[in-house]
Design an enzyme around this catalytic site. Structure first.
Site, PDB file in Angstrom:
ATOM      1  N   SER A 231       0.524  -1.069   0.148  1.00 18.85           N
ATOM      2  CA  SER A 231      -0.362   0.193  -0.051  1.00 18.85           C
ATOM      3  C   SER A 231       0.647   1.136  -0.331  1.00 18.85           C
ATOM      4  O   SER A 231       1.901   1.309  -0.686  1.00 18.85           O
ATOM      5  CB  SER A 231      -0.765  -0.645   1.171  1.00 18.85           C
ATOM      6  OG  SER A 231      -2.158   1.093   1.253  1.00 18.85           O
ATOM      7  N   ASP A 454      -8.635  -3.389  -6.860  1.00 14.86           N
ATOM      8  CA  ASP A 454      -8.567  -3.194  -5.844  1.00 14.86           C
ATOM      9  C   ASP A 454      -8.981  -1.717  -5.276  1.00 14.86           C
ATOM     10  O   ASP A 454      -9.057  -0.402  -5.806  1.00 14.86           O
ATOM     11  CB  ASP A 454      -7.167  -3.652  -5.149  1.00 14.86           C
ATOM     12  CG  ASP A 454      -6.435  -2.481  -3.688  1.00 14.86           C
ATOM     13  OD1 ASP A 454      -7.259  -1.873  -2.899  1.00 14.86           O
ATOM     14  OD2 ASP A 454      -5.562  -3.225  -3.966  1.00 14.86           O
ATOM     15  N   HIS A 483      -7.458  -6.115  -0.745  1.00 12.12           N
ATOM     16  CA  HIS A 483      -5.958  -4.983  -0.365  1.00 12.12           C
ATOM     17  C   HIS A 483      -4.762  -5.953  -0.396  1.00 12.12           C
ATOM     18  O   HIS A 483      -4.943  -5.646   1.414  1.00 12.12           O
ATOM     19  CB  HIS A 483      -6.803  -3.816  -0.439  1.00 12.12           C
ATOM     20  CG  HIS A 483      -5.776  -2.403   0.546  1.00 12.12           C
ATOM     21  ND1 HIS A 483      -4.497  -2.391  -0.903  1.00 12.12           N
ATOM     22  CD2 HIS A 483      -4.971  -2.305   1.602  1.00 12.12           C
ATOM     23  CE1 HIS A 483      -4.176  -1.349  -0.221  1.00 12.12           C
ATOM     24  NE2 HIS A 483      -3.930  -1.560   0.587  1.00 12.12           N
TER      25      HIS A 483
END
Length: 533
Positions: A231, A454, A483
């Site tokens: 991320s 995502d 995710h």
């Protein structure tokens, strides 16, 4: 992290010109680069004195902790220093499939889980899971708390006791009076950040996170870095690859932030809100396919009506006195990140609409003991993103852009605004985002992992990073939206990651994996059988 997939509605927004960042004579920061080299040399000489972790009674004996000293300001490496907390589990060197074989140790694998504001101190424990045992055999698994997080020179912007206050509202089309209230709160939070941290606040940003990574590499005795960023970790990992390409050994970018300078961070938040609308529709369609279990309707639209009934009912009378529409929306937003949460969230909604609020309260109540950690996480999130780039300073710009977006993507849009709005009133100087790039031969091959649906870090970010880093390979999980893919339920994705980390072997320029299996529904309590009211 705040990013998202461009849809036609979001793409058609007429976004304003952002406030200009102060000019700098060197975008990469020549003084900061020299300071990083000085700090890295000192860290290499000092090493890391690993020993028992502070909460060792709750941790396996294989995990050790230590600290690494870094400059607060890399332009002044002899000035104020801060301590970063680091954790490690040594490579087991035990082949999980052939117990008699000894595996060659390949050094340290350093991980960042994202945020900004998340700690990676517990990452070494992942080596206990079956999906990670081969990697844990070959690598020391190393985690750390980035600057500002936890015990690493922690930031705070308000009294944590005031942070998790429930119940709260979550209007998808807020009134003018509600907007004024939230603007006042954002101004107060930004003021609190400046007052509590003073001049140090300006030094919490992504470029310094990348520089910290190089000092950590040196402290661990690694000539070249093996790194996995998830991320937000992909963004400053990409900055690291741009600033220190010769220091890279292998890098895995898992669920990628769009790194384009024009997207950091205001536009990414708009695009993310558009993407979450599609993921929210995926979740509702899944619930509808299991109407025999949840009784919330046989179409995504019917499920939405049930959710809206629950939100209205919670606005009138919070469940347990603590769970209002804001807590409901936050819990279902989390389910947009992780589809393994779908069965539990659907069960809680179903039970509540049929008269049993207990699952809803148990799942969605915000616990006071977590308030300090949550407030610290938000303070770091805002410090990094507000410092990283220009933001609109006039609320009318936010209001215009997000009012338009909320007409087609109401689920997350205003939540994203209230999360990020302190950046409009930020009191520290803004960085100008670095243009992430690596030309042919400048960087060793890197691996990018991305799920096609995502919403938190949508797929166009992975495509963008793939184009910007020559020699990178993109592995796509098709028609899936969880995710964070590394070590997850998709054996195909994990196979590519293992081949890369263990052997340096990559597929062609792009590879595809079929989606992981959808979660299986869990049956509600027998008392909740029947249609929702």
């Amino acid at each position: 992290m705040r990013a998202a997939l461009v849809c036609s509605a979001a793409g058609s927004l007429l976004l304003s010109t952002l406030t200009a960042a102060p000019a700098t004579e060197d975008r990469t920061g020549a003084a900061e680069m020299r300071g990083t080299a000085v700090a890295a040399a000192r860290a290499k000489a000092a090493g890391v004195d690993f020993g028992p972790c502070p909460d060792a009674q709750d941790l396996p004996g294989s995990m050790q902790c230590g600290t690494v000293s870094v400059p607060l300001d890399y332009a002044r490496p002899d000035g104020e220093r801060i301590e970063l907390s680091v954790s490690r589990a040594r490579a087991t060197r035990k082949d999980p499939h052939h117990g008699t074989h000894t595996v060659r140790r390949q050094g340290a694998l350093l991980h960042n889980p994202g945020g900004p504001g998340a700690t990676g101190l517990y990452f070494p424990l992942i080596g206990l899971l079956p999906e990670w045992k081969r990697i844990a055999a070959a690598y020391d698994l190393v985690g750390y708390a980035p600057r500002g997080v936890g015990s690493s020179a922690p930031l705070s912007c308000e009294d944590p006791k005031q942070f998790l206050k429930g119940p709260s509202q979550a209007p998808t089309h807020p009134s003018e009076s509600y907007k004024r209230e939230r603007v006042a709160q954002a101004k107060a939070y930004a003021r609190g950040c400046a007052e509590r941290s003073g001049d140090a606040l300006r030094h919490y940003h992504s470029l310094n996170n990348a520089r910290d990574l190089d000092v950590l590499r040196a402290a661990l005795g690694e000539e070249r870095l093996t790194f996995m960023g998830s991320s937000y970790g992909t963004y400053f990992g990409a900055l690291y690859a741009t600033l220190f390409p010769a220091h890279v050994r292998r890098m895995v970018f898992d669920s990628v932030v769009h790194p384009g300078p024009a997207r950091i961070w205001y536009r990414n938040s708009l695009v993310q809100s558009a993407a979450f609308e599609r993921r929210w529709a995926d979740f509702r369609a899944w619930i509808a396919r299991h109407d025999d279990v949840y009784g919330l309707g046989g179409t995504a639209r019917e499920v939405l009506r049930g959710y809206e009934r629950a939100s209205a009912r919670l606005a009138a009378e919070p469940a347990g006195g603590k769970v209002g529409p804001g807590q409901l929306q936050g819990a279902f937003l989390q389910a947009g990140y992780y589809d393994d949460q779908w069965p539990h969230r659907a069960h809680a909604l179903s039970a509540y609409l049929k008269g049993d609020a207990k699952p809803l309260v148990e799942q969605m109540e915000q616990h006071p003991q977590a308030a300090a950690e949550a407030e610290n996480s938000r303070a770091v999130y805002l410090a990094v993103e507000c410092n990283d780039a220009p933001w609109p300073t006039d609320f009318r710009v936010w209001d215009r852009d997000n009012t338009r977006l909320a007409r087609v993507a109401p689920f997350e849009t205003w939540h994203n605004v209230w999360t990020n709005l302190p950046c409009a009133y930020w009191r520290a100087p803004r960085q100008q985002p670095l243009d992430v790039a690596a030309g042919p031969g400048e960087l060793p091959p890197t691996l990018i992992l991305a799920a096609e649906r995502d919403a938190a870090t949508p797929y166009d970010g992975a495509l963008e990073l793939h184009d910007r880093l020559a020699g990178s390979v993109l592995v796509t999980e098709r028609d899936a939206g969880a995710h964070g893919l590394a070590g997850g339920p998709n054996a195909c994705v994990n196979g590519h990651m293992e081949a890369y980390l263990l052997e340096g072997r990559l597929p062609g320029r792009r590879a595809e994996c079929a989606p992981h299996a959808e979660p299986k529904p869990t049956a509600p309590d027998r008392r909740a059988v029947g249609r929702s009211r």
